[in-house]
Enzyme design. Sequence first.
Site, PDB file in Angstrom:
ATOM      1  N   GLY A   1     -12.005   3.262   2.833  1.00 38.48           N
ATOM      2  CA  GLY A   1     -11.019   2.314   2.333  1.00 38.48           C
ATOM      3  C   GLY A   1      -9.994   2.940   1.406  1.00 38.48           C
ATOM      4  O   GLY A   1     -10.077   4.118   1.024  1.00 38.48           O
ATOM      5  N   HIS A   2      -9.018   2.140   1.010  1.00 38.75           N
ATOM      6  CA  HIS A   2      -7.921   2.657   0.192  1.00 38.75           C
ATOM      7  C   HIS A   2      -8.391   3.044  -1.209  1.00 38.75           C
ATOM      8  O   HIS A   2      -9.307   2.465  -1.776  1.00 38.75           O
ATOM      9  CB  HIS A   2      -6.761   1.666   0.119  1.00 38.75           C
ATOM     10  CG  HIS A   2      -7.111   0.313  -0.421  1.00 38.75           C
ATOM     11  ND1 HIS A   2      -6.281  -0.759  -0.309  1.00 38.75           N
ATOM     12  CD2 HIS A   2      -8.196  -0.143  -1.080  1.00 38.75           C
ATOM     13  CE1 HIS A   2      -6.813  -1.818  -0.870  1.00 38.75           C
ATOM     14  NE2 HIS A   2      -7.987  -1.468  -1.356  1.00 38.75           N
ATOM     15  N   ASN A   3      -7.763   4.095  -1.737  1.00 40.75           N
ATOM     16  CA  ASN A   3      -8.025   4.627  -3.086  1.00 40.75           C
ATOM     17  C   ASN A   3      -9.403   5.267  -3.232  1.00 40.75           C
ATOM     18  O   ASN A   3      -9.834   5.570  -4.353  1.00 40.75           O
ATOM     19  CB  ASN A   3      -7.890   3.553  -4.164  1.00 40.75           C
ATOM     20  CG  ASN A   3      -6.541   2.879  -4.160  1.00 40.75           C
ATOM     21  OD1 ASN A   3      -5.549   3.470  -3.749  1.00 40.75           O
ATOM     22  ND2 ASN A   3      -6.497   1.636  -4.596  1.00 40.75           N
TER      23      ASN A   3
ATOM     24  N   GLN B   1       0.873  -1.175   0.000  1.00 36.94           N
ATOM     25  CA  GLN B   1       0.000   0.000   0.000  1.00 36.94           C
ATOM     26  C   GLN B   1       0.911   1.226   0.000  1.00 36.94           C
ATOM     27  O   GLN B   1       1.395   1.654   1.054  1.00 36.94           O
ATOM     28  CB  GLN B   1      -0.904  -0.004   1.222  1.00 36.94           C
ATOM     29  CG  GLN B   1      -1.667  -1.306   1.436  1.00 36.94           C
ATOM     30  CD  GLN B   1      -2.833  -1.480   0.486  1.00 36.94           C
ATOM     31  OE1 GLN B   1      -3.671  -0.599   0.334  1.00 36.94           O
ATOM     32  NE2 GLN B   1      -2.905  -2.636  -0.169  1.00 36.94           N
TER      33      GLN B   1
END
Length: 354
Positions: A256-258, A215
């Site tokens: 969450g990511h992105n 990540q």
Amino acid sequence: MDTIRFFPPHEGISLSDLAGLCGAELADPAFAGRCVTGLAPVSRAGRNELTFVTSRKSLPQLRESRAGAVFVPPRFVNEVPVGVAALIAAAPQTAFALAGAALVPAAMTPSRLSSELGVAPGAIIDPSARLEDDVVVEAGAIIGAGVEIGRGSIIAAGVAIGPECRIGRDCHIAHGVTVQHTLIGNNVIIHPGARIGQDGFGYAPGPRGLVKLPQIGRVILQDHVEIGANTTIDRGALDDTVIGEGTKIDNQVQIGHNVGIGRHCVLVAKVAVAGSTTIGNGVMIGGAAGIAGHLTIGDGAQLAAMSGVASDVPAGARWGGQPARPMRGFLRDAAEANARAFGKADFRKSGEDQ
């Protein structure tokens, strides 16, 4: 106990000054010199206190009110009792918020453990960190290598700022927050216990089990963002996680990511947004709604509390339910389910599709 006031009264602001500050009109100029020192609900506001009314449900309380002044929409002016100053505003709650910021400015940001200015002796700051003038760092805060913090920002006790993070001017990072791999704009508020920039949840299946994916993205919080207590915002996997200017996120929200969230959005408590979803500008998401990954939520969309969103939502749409769908259909289905539960006949006309 009644003598303990965490937000003591203001020394007083005249109604003429408040009207000018809030864009309101004082119905009777004779009250221009009256001062108010605090805020209270309409049911118990006293002579020196300010309140507001927006709903007809509050009219009985308004008629009995002894407030010093009340913000009301034009249609309620005649309901204000004699002796109470009416401040006419198209949006009374917004006017009240502006007035409140002037009367109790300490309530507009998280509380601090210390009133001392500058860097406390118990703070740990890496020699390579760069702090502009008038930055406050409370005891127990940790500032990592290469961090930059802008003028007027407050880093409260127990905060940990990871290496190379950037924090703009006039920000308030409250107790116990952790920030890593993050760039923060100006006038950002982060409430206690929030976690910003930890790695996202990403794994690939392998012959020996799950393999953790790297990540390597960042979190970007643009100007005037506010993040609630115990909210978590994961950094991007490859792209960045971005929270747009003026967006307000409540307590215990998971991003969450992105994920990309646009400008001036509102996410209420316990909303969860899975990775790589894009949310447009001016979107409102009710409490405990869940949004699946890799979706697009269009500008101005509204999602009801506890919605389960599994598909793209068009701009301007109002959806609710599990799975989420256009609000009219959701309400119709809920009414039919209720009718069946109580043994009532279908209320729709034959062939009608609303």
